[in-house]
Design a protein around this motif. Structure first.
Motif, PDB file in Angstrom:
ATOM      1  N   LEU A 152     -21.024  -5.635 -45.843  1.00 15.19           N
ATOM      2  CA  LEU A 152     -20.570  -6.884 -44.978  1.00 15.19           C
ATOM      3  C   LEU A 152     -19.712  -6.264 -43.816  1.00 15.19           C
ATOM      4  O   LEU A 152     -19.737  -6.763 -42.953  1.00 15.19           O
TER       5      LEU A 152
ATOM      6  N   LEU B  22     -15.154 -16.140 -40.006  1.00 18.94           N
ATOM      7  CA  LEU B  22     -16.066 -16.691 -41.251  1.00 18.94           C
ATOM      8  C   LEU B  22     -16.054 -15.330 -41.894  1.00 18.94           C
ATOM      9  O   LEU B  22     -15.576 -15.203 -43.124  1.00 18.94           O
TER      10      LEU B  22
ATOM     11  N   GLU C 193     -12.840 -14.216 -43.540  1.00 19.62           N
ATOM     12  CA  GLU C 193     -12.621 -15.012 -44.803  1.00 19.62           C
ATOM     13  C   GLU C 193     -13.356 -14.603 -45.901  1.00 19.62           C
ATOM     14  O   GLU C 193     -12.928 -14.434 -47.281  1.00 19.62           O
ATOM     15  N   GLN C 194     -14.590 -14.274 -45.428  1.00 19.78           N
ATOM     16  CA  GLN C 194     -15.828 -13.837 -46.610  1.00 19.78           C
ATOM     17  C   GLN C 194     -15.142 -12.063 -47.152  1.00 19.78           C
ATOM     18  O   GLN C 194     -14.893 -12.138 -48.401  1.00 19.78           O
TER      19      GLN C 194
ATOM     20  N   VAL D 240     -12.125 -12.989 -49.656  1.00 19.27           N
ATOM     21  CA  VAL D 240     -12.409 -13.518 -50.864  1.00 19.27           C
ATOM     22  C   VAL D 240     -12.956 -12.497 -51.630  1.00 19.27           C
ATOM     23  O   VAL D 240     -12.579 -12.242 -52.731  1.00 19.27           O
ATOM     24  N   LEU D 241     -13.947 -11.671 -51.215  1.00 15.49           N
ATOM     25  CA  LEU D 241     -14.573 -10.541 -51.998  1.00 15.49           C
ATOM     26  C   LEU D 241     -13.149  -9.525 -52.606  1.00 15.49           C
ATOM     27  O   LEU D 241     -13.286  -9.243 -53.554  1.00 15.49           O
TER      28      LEU D 241
ATOM     29  N   ILE E 169     -11.570 -11.260 -55.356  1.00 12.94           N
ATOM     30  CA  ILE E 169     -12.010 -11.069 -56.506  1.00 12.94           C
ATOM     31  C   ILE E 169     -12.197  -9.929 -57.192  1.00 12.94           C
ATOM     32  O   ILE E 169     -12.100  -9.848 -58.291  1.00 12.94           O
TER      33      ILE E 169
ATOM     34  N   LEU F  75     -17.505 -19.304 -49.674  1.00  9.91           N
ATOM     35  CA  LEU F  75     -17.454 -17.930 -48.885  1.00  9.91           C
ATOM     36  C   LEU F  75     -18.343 -16.671 -49.741  1.00  9.91           C
ATOM     37  O   LEU F  75     -18.855 -15.717 -48.956  1.00  9.91           O
ATOM     38  N   PHE F  76     -18.059 -16.912 -50.828  1.00 12.98           N
ATOM     39  CA  PHE F  76     -18.712 -15.850 -51.710  1.00 12.98           C
ATOM     40  C   PHE F  76     -20.261 -16.109 -51.666  1.00 12.98           C
ATOM     41  O   PHE F  76     -21.060 -14.944 -51.349  1.00 12.98           O
TER      42      PHE F  76
ATOM     43  N   THR G 293     -21.973 -17.142 -49.390  1.00 13.06           N
ATOM     44  CA  THR G 293     -22.670 -17.099 -47.944  1.00 13.06           C
ATOM     45  C   THR G 293     -22.793 -15.415 -47.632  1.00 13.06           C
ATOM     46  O   THR G 293     -23.226 -15.012 -46.997  1.00 13.06           O
ATOM     47  N   ALA G 294     -21.857 -14.901 -48.373  1.00 10.17           N
ATOM     48  CA  ALA G 294     -21.594 -13.030 -48.262  1.00 10.17           C
ATOM     49  C   ALA G 294     -23.047 -12.986 -48.734  1.00 10.17           C
ATOM     50  O   ALA G 294     -23.537 -11.980 -48.309  1.00 10.17           O
TER      51      ALA G 294
ATOM     52  N   TYR H 193     -24.751 -19.949 -42.428  1.00  9.83           N
ATOM     53  CA  TYR H 193     -23.752 -21.036 -42.567  1.00  9.83           C
ATOM     54  C   TYR H 193     -22.666 -21.003 -41.167  1.00  9.83           C
ATOM     55  O   TYR H 193     -22.029 -20.138 -40.916  1.00  9.83           O
TER      56      TYR H 193
END
Lengths: 503, 503
Positions: free
Chosen positions: A24, A39, A42-43, A46-47, A50, B16-17, B19-20, B244
């Protein structure tokens, strides 16, 4: 499943997850539509969140406790895996979430402040943000000292990138290095002024440069074209390498009037890329299936860029080929001119423009400043003055503005402290590899002129790449060369090469 | 935070997850080095697993219970979010993990068996694997019936793609559709044989086709070039759209001797892409910030491909432009020839090669077979025979081999049952949109000839795209057109267009 097997199964998930994040990032720098910036950030956020959650899962702590009890039943590989897992787990769990959040936030603020300060040559506007960043780095390092078993803040910071290396040891080899480089820089910068370098500015269409890039990458074994290729070359603003084992991508920026820039950049990134691709396949998805350190990584990129890519032997082989690929753009240019041009010495203000001789001096300056800053010998406010003084002393250049001085690099603004030494350590390791290669394969340099480059890469694969992260970098160097860290071989390599080229 | 707010915050992470993961899929189809196949499949596997874990988190169940108690305090949007969230949560949690695993495994096995069977025209080797797949789909549907509130297995399968639609309702509109299409196909396939279509085979270099693709995409408002663009066009084997909101990418395959194939494919995928880009910005990262159904999605792609892209008015505007972009490759060709060529009717054996008139007949055949299979009226073993019989009856073509018959599509082998109807439902919805657009903007079709295409897109944006998943598809159609599902408008549109073009 034993606790150890369960740990490996969890690590595999974590690794697959984090390498997905790498793709990514690559996409963001290469093909992502411009409207997707928010976007994507933000992606990626989140990765990261997590992945952090997966790593600090208390279940891992319990499994580590169990596995450590049975450690004696494991072999060297198993024990190293447990060691690296434990280190990562403890580092992540000992840091309060609040502090991690503050550091992330302050890095973003300081980086923004740095960009503005650099644009407007306004150190004073950056200084307070840098101070906050440094204070947070110290707070973090004080907590990690215990986990890492380091004794000072700066050693703790260094350990993030060069495990078990200390500021004392770096001071020792860097001082050796500096004493050798300063006279070399003086001597050859004088001789370099007489070289006709006009062919370097010849316009080579980007389409042709793209073909050269694929050709030179293939020449050194970085495969982008076969049916099983695990590599790619793409164009970005700031080149980097990203990936894992079977999918390792390098990037480049082409300049129509500076073909050599992309050519050396491809060699540099291919060096990083080959290291990642050649990691031990048996250790894929395990903690030790990684590079040994940032410094070792840099040794692999610089080996290809400089030791191979700037050698007279390589150019003897590659220049006719380059000439052909460019439709004879370089016919009539003497080999002597080519090798001199590839090895010019010119003390400069800007690190990323530095040559092979002066580059390490830029790094030594940064290391000494970091070392003295984190030991309290100098204050953040003194950085510009110390910077300019050292540039005058080590490189003989006079810094006129902070933009071309202390503000030139992105590292400190982004919160990267202890990273700079890796660059020059890469050169030092390279000297040690070079000396050992000459013992193991006496004709390898001469054979480059016949286009036999793969044997040199294979030596690196066997001695460094497949050892992956089985050893800390200092131990790896000792294992490969039988020697403790020393700058002498690198200095000898430079002296021999330069006297051969410039007489 | 209220329970509702907490649910939305968790949903944002999930979205978000996932769409990644979409970007990783795109990368796999476009630029991934070939050697990375195994690594990527493991990466995607882990992302799916973690996304599943995030969705079935018992904490979400508790929050849903709480939020449902307070449902009356929420507005329509809030209630819809809760409804969709609950539906997804219950569906995921009610299915035993063992069954989910078995379905995934059997899909892979059956897909592999399908490929081999298709290659060697060997239905018998596929039959037992398809039978197992169908049995598992039935087992799954029996469990989901309660959650979905459906009454039959096949309705449950349909609901996965077209919520609240039933086999009975589809039977009703498809029978209306079939009765209208069969005579149209007969009449215009006869007239189509007289059209000179040789210009369609003219070689147009791929580089020029790439420029046409960007141009035609821009013409319909799919932006790939501006500084805030949220789109891209890349080349793949089997075109698709993924993304997205701010990052929606379309793909295409170019054929040097069939420029029209890529041109219509770009319009089709841009239709999908615009829908995703135009979803309601206020609902980004919420359950209802999604397309309403597979059928509505297909209505948007087919609207652009067929209703705009094959209209005489569009070609009046675009053909001169196309001619210019190709360096006058098409000078001298009559507009009448062009519009006839874009609207040829030719009953064929292969669905993906079908024209606008016969395409739905291919779908109706598949729907009727699925319906009768899942109601127990026919057996898996009877599929080839039923298939061939229906092709003769509805399309008048004689299927010689199963490869060109029942084995032609990937869907059943991959475990996709209940998906086929969406394709023809897309056409039916399109008819309804078309009729309503004529009421709302009487001159819109005529204005296409002046290049005024954006007003038509804007109508779709306002009436369909920004409504996102606020309504189930049948309710959406009713809201937009005031009518219940009916095939009449689509048939009337076809009759009017074909009689205008072919006289």
């Amino acid at each position: 499943m034993t606790a150890y097997e369960e740990l490996l199964s969890k690590y595999k998930e974590l690794k697959l997850f984090s390498t997905a994040g790498g793709i990514l990032y690559w996409d963001m720098q290469t093909y992502m539509p411009p409207g997707a910036v928010m976007l994507r950030s933000e992606q990626l956020g989140v990765l990261t969140k997590i992945a952090h959650r997966m790593l600090v899962d208390p279940e891992i702590g319990k499994l580590l406790d169990l596995a450590e009890k049975d450690k004696d039943a494991l072999d060297e590989v198993g024990r190293r895996n447990i060691h690296l897992y434990r280190k990562g787990y403890d580092e992540q769990t000992k840091l309060p979430e609040k502090l991690v959040g503050e550091i992330a936030k302050q890095s973003a603020i300081a980086d923004e402040a740095w960009k503005k300060a650099k644009d407007s040559n306004d150190w004073k506007s950056f200084e307070p943000e840098l101070q906050k960043s440094v204070d947070l780095a110290i707070e973090r390092a004080e907590i990690l000292k215990e986990v890492k078993g380091t004794s000072t803040v700066y050693d703790t910071l260094i350990d993030d990138y060069e495990p078990k290396m200390s500021a004392d040891e770096i001071s020792r080899v860097f001082s050796e290095l500096r004493d050798g480089l300063v006279p070399l820089a003086e001597k050859y910068s004088e001789m370099s002024t007489k070289v006709d370098t006009s062919f370097l500015g010849k316009e080579i269409p980007i389409d042709i440069q793209r073909k050269i890039a694929v050709d030179v990458a293939t020449t050194v074994g970085y495969d982008t074209t076969s049916e099983t290729a695990g590599g790619r070359i793409d164009e970005v603003e700031h080149p980097f390498t990203v990936g894992y084992y079977d999918d390792v991508r390098i990037t480049v920026k082409y300049h129509v009037d500076n073909f050599a820039s992309a050519l050396f950049a491809i060699l540099h990134e291919a060096g990083h890329g080959l290291y990642e691709q050649n990691l031990n396949q048996e250790w894929k998805y395990q903690p030790l299936g990684e590079a040994a350190s940032a410094g070792i990584h840099e040794s692999e990129s610089r080996f290809l860029e400089n030791m191979i890519g700037r050698s007279p032997e390589f150019w003897k082989f590659y220049f006719p080929r380059l000439n052909e690929l460019t439709g004879n753009a370089f016919s009539g240019i003497q080999m002597e001119t080519v090798t001199k041009a590839a090895n010019l010495v010119k003390p400069s203000k800007i690190r990323i423009e530095a040559d092979e001789v002066t580059y390490s001096l830029h790094i030594i300056i940064r290391f000494e400043i970091e070392r003295d800053l984190f030991s309290g010998k100098i204050e953040v406010s003194e950085l510009p003055q110390v910077w300019n003084q050292k540039y005058e002393e080590y490189l003989g250049v006079k810094i006129e503005t902070d933009t071309e001085g202390v503000l030139q690099d992105t590292h400190w603004g982004s919160g990267l402290y202890g990273y700079f030494p890796s660059y020059a350590l890469g050169n030092i390791y390279d000297g040690m590899w070079f000396e050992q290669m000459n013992k193991d394969m006496p004709n390898w340099v001469g054979n480059l002129a016949k286009g036999e480059i793969i044997p040199a890469i294979d030596w690196h694969k066997k001695n460094i790449h497949v050892r992956s992260n089985l050893h800390d970098p200092g131990d790896l160097a000792k294992l490969v060369t039988g020697k403790s860290l020393t700058a002498k071989p690198f200095l000898e390599y430079l002296k021999a090469k330069y006297s051969k080229i410039f007489g």
